[in-house]
Design an enzyme around this catalytic site. Structure first.
Site, PDB file in Angstrom:
ATOM      1  N   TRP A   1       0.832  -1.207   0.000  1.00  0.00           N
ATOM      2  CA  TRP A   1       0.000   0.000   0.000  1.00  0.00           C
ATOM      3  C   TRP A   1       0.864   1.253   0.000  1.00  0.00           C
ATOM      4  CZ3 TRP A   1      -2.793  -3.784  -0.817  1.00  0.00           C
ATOM      5  CH2 TRP A   1      -3.280  -4.697   0.110  1.00  0.00           C
ATOM      6  N   CYS A   2       0.291   2.341  -0.492  1.00  0.00           N
ATOM      7  CA  CYS A   2       0.906   3.667  -0.425  1.00  0.00           C
ATOM      8  C   CYS A   2       2.238   3.671  -1.190  1.00  0.00           C
ATOM      9  CB  CYS A   2       1.053   4.079   1.039  1.00  0.00           C
ATOM     10  SG  CYS A   2       1.467   5.792   1.350  1.00  0.00           S
ATOM     11  N   ILE A   3       3.337   4.002  -0.520  1.00  0.00           N
ATOM     12  CA  ILE A   3       4.645   4.057  -1.160  1.00  0.00           C
ATOM     13  C   ILE A   3       5.352   2.698  -1.155  1.00  0.00           C
ATOM     14  CG2 ILE A   3       5.999   4.635   0.913  1.00  0.00           C
ATOM     15  CD1 ILE A   3       6.362   6.179  -2.636  1.00  0.00           C
TER      16      ILE A   3
END
Length: 218
Positions: free
Chosen positions: A134-136
């Site tokens: 998720w995300c970065i």
């Protein structure tokens, strides 16, 4: 019962795991009837941030010790993680993924991940066991699996997407409430707080991502 390794990178979105994303992942796994097993590398944190001031602090911290805060103490050194003992792996985001699990925050398209992180990711990929990020955190996958050209999302940020592709990944845009699945590489990614988003929307994307990871695991 499906067992999923969750790799944490500290505690706090500016220098460790994004706490909302980590807790939402653990909650989604529990509600789906899966067992979460938390891991983190036993290494010094790459910088510490004062989250109230959003400024660097002179403190020193350990990634495993900080991650244990989120895991309520139930956590092991990443060295103990084995694909043979788990059904899937998930990496929540937060700058810790780009600072402590890898150096993507400073090196971009020339980034490398910690050797132990690379070992775990390649082990799961070779075993054809699903990986969520998720995300970065998809950038960490790109550092270890770039030669496989995985399809990953970090949302719609052009600069980050370019760096991701520089590592060999194929970037795909994705809204915060959705996720993207690379069926061939058995990878699921969702942008989460790569957007300035409401926690409810981040939760929706992570819940959908967890559901897809578990589908691939089963």
């Amino acid at each position: 019962m499906v067992k999923v390794g969750v790799v944490l990178s500290g505690c706090g979105f500016l220098d460790g795991s994004e706490i909302h994303e980590a807790v939402l992942t653990l909650l989604a796994l529990d509600r789906a009837g899966a067992t979460a097993v938390c891991f983190a590398p036993n290494v010094a944190q790459t910088g510490v941030m004062d989250h109230a001031k959003k400024a660097p602090s002179s403190e020193t911290r350990n990634v495993l010790a900080e991650s244990a805060r989120i895991a309520r103490g139930k956590i092991a050194d990443l060295k103990a993680a084995r694909a043979a003992e788990l059904d899937a792996l998930i990496l929540p985001g937060g700058f810790g993924a780009a600072k402590n699990l890898s150096d993507f925050a400073s090196a971009g398209a020339k980034a490398k991940a910690l050797p132990e992180v690379v070992r775990v990711l390649r082990e799961f990929h070779a075993a054809k066991k699903p990986i969520g990020a998720w995300c970065i955190a998809p950038a960490v996958l790109a550092t270890a699996l770039g030669e496989k050209h995985p399809a990953l999302t970090i949302g719609d940020d052009a600069g980050t997407a370019k760096a991701l592709e520089g590592l060999g990944a194929r970037h795909v845009t994705c809204p915060v409430t959705e996720m993207r699945v690379d069926e061939e590489n058995r990878i699921v990614s969702s942008p989460a707080y790569m957007y300035d988003a409401r926690i409810g929307d981040v939760a929706t994307g992570i819940e959908r991502g967890v559901r897809e990871v578990l589908r691939l695991a089963r």
